[in-house]
Design an enzyme around this catalytic site. Structure first.
Site, PDB file in Angstrom:
ATOM      1  CG  ASP A 201      -2.013   1.071   1.136  1.00  0.00           C
ATOM      2  OD1 ASP A 201      -2.922   0.964   0.312  1.00  0.00           O
ATOM      3  OD2 ASP A 201      -1.888   2.050   1.890  1.00  0.00           O
TER       4      ASP A 201
ATOM      5  CE1 TYR B  40      -4.868   7.127  -0.290  1.00  0.00           C
ATOM      6  CE2 TYR B  40      -4.732   7.379   2.100  1.00  0.00           C
ATOM      7  CZ  TYR B  40      -4.676   6.582   0.976  1.00  0.00           C
ATOM      8  OH  TYR B  40      -4.435   5.237   1.104  1.00  0.00           O
TER       9      TYR B  40
ATOM     10  CG  HIS C 284      -4.850  -3.534   0.480  1.00  0.00           C
ATOM     11  ND1 HIS C 284      -4.443  -2.909  -0.677  1.00  0.00           N
ATOM     12  CD2 HIS C 284      -4.637  -2.637   1.465  1.00  0.00           C
ATOM     13  CE1 HIS C 284      -4.019  -1.703  -0.401  1.00  0.00           C
ATOM     14  NE2 HIS C 284      -4.131  -1.498   0.892  1.00  0.00           N
TER      15      HIS C 284
END
Length: 373
Positions: A169, A297, A345
């Site tokens: 990730d 982000y 994930h």
């Protein structure tokens, strides 16, 4: 700057546990919306059962004690307090290895992986800034390169001049960035996945089989669920109020993303245990880091797949749906597994033994043949 390394121990005050339990008991449950299960989001009945377990069955103290079984420390780097685990191996030729977690995870991601790895590696697991017990960024403009510089400083401070890096990730961006910043110190980069993923720009040069890979990639749940990139880039402060104040709202968000990121083809509860999800969520809750963990982000301008570090040998746990020749445009790939179990994930949580074995295989080859690279 204070460069001291200080012992750290998790000790959540009992009043915080009592407050969490009280909040869970006062939940104002919404009416179920029409549609099939999960069509509108996390089903009310599913979440209610999980919340009841969090309140009356889950034992935070037991998991806190387990996490405290790993030697933990804090140190100041780049003006920020960094929390990290440091588990030394008894093996005389152990390789230092720094593991970087991603979002929506924490250092808890590696709790089951550290034991198998520590047979052959000195394992260092820092908490990203703004995650768990690490201090949040003090300003804007943070990126993977800044974290990588902090991690390189951490490894130097621990006395490791040659080491490996690993990540998944967001960690898949940080791990190769360390090698770009300190190539003379990094013997190899190991990533869970993410290299060589085809994009629309690659379509003209893809074979028919590779186009099918691209189509499958674009239709996967994790590529079509709630767009957390856009959400956290646009208004993380707005959503942080709910996550910070309502443990049920926070848990619903976590479960939504854990389900979307589960690409194993099995129900989430068969892949990641309730206790794993709740321990990770509890760390976020007790440290109040749902908002501060959004910085990768809101400090980004858009999305791009990770790229490796040229010149440093790189290994990948799960090649597909990446395409090796695409990855090799910018990465020196020497290990590209296609049949490892755990196609999702959270491989470190679901397949710690298989992941440890593959990491061992990659770094074993790097250590034996490194002089030739």
């Amino acid at each position: 700057m204070n460069t001291d390394i200080r012992p750290f121990r998790i000790d959540i005050p009992q009043e915080d546990l009592d407050d969490l339990r009280a909040r869970l008991g006062r939940t104002r449950w919404p009416r179920p919306l029409p549609g099939d299960q999960w069509r509108r989001g996390v089903p009310v009945d599913y979440l209610r059962e999980l919340v009841e377990y969090w309140r009356d069955g889950y034992d935070w103290r037991a998991h806190e004690a387990r996490l405290n079984g790993f030697p933990q420390h804090t140190t100041e780097i780049d003006g920020h307090e960094v929390h990290f685990l440091h588990v030394r191996s008894t093996a005389p030729d152990a390789v230092p290895l720094i593991l970087t977690h991603g979002w929506p995870n924490s250092f808890v991601e590696f709790a089951d992986l550290i034991g198998p790895l520590s047979k052959d590696f000195h394992v260092v697991v820092p908490s990203l800034p703004g995650f768990g017990f690490s201090a949040p960024p003090s300003g804007t403009g943070w990126d993977a390169a800044r974290v990588a510089r902090m991690w390189a400083e951490l490894m130097d401070r621990l006395g490791y001049s040659r080491y490996g890096t690993q990540g998944g990730d967001f960690g898949a961006y940080v791990a190769p960035e360390i090698a770009r910043i300190a190539p003379e110190h990094v013997i190899g980069v190991y990533l869970i996945s993410g290299l060589g993923f085809p994009t629309e720009a690659d379509l003209p040069e893809l074979t028919e089989a590779e186009r099918e890979t691209y189509t499958a990639l674009m239709s996967a749940d994790w590529a079509n669920g709630v767009d957390h990139h856009a959400l956290l880039r646009a208004a993380p402060q707005t959503f942080a109020y709910g996550w910070h104040d309502s443990p049920v709202g926070a848990l619903a968000w976590m479960v939504q993303k854990f389900k979307e990121f589960n690409a194993s083809g099995k129900p989430l509860e068969e892949v990641i245990s309730r206790d794993q999800i709740l321990t990770n969520t509890s760390v976020y809750w007790f440290t109040g880091t749902f908002g501060s963990s959004a910085w990768p982000y809101y400090d980004s301008s858009g999305f791009a797949w990770p790229q490796g570090a040229p010149g440093v040998p790189t290994g990948v746990y799960s090649g597909p749906p990446g395409i090796r020749r695409l990855a090799e445009r910018h990465t020196r790939v020497v290990h590209w597994a296609e049949d490892n179990p755990g196609g999702h994930h959270f491989t470190a949580m679901d397949q710690p033994d298989h992941l440890a074995a593959d990491i061992r295989k990659f770094f074993g080859a790097v250590s034996r043949e490194g002089s030739g690279w």
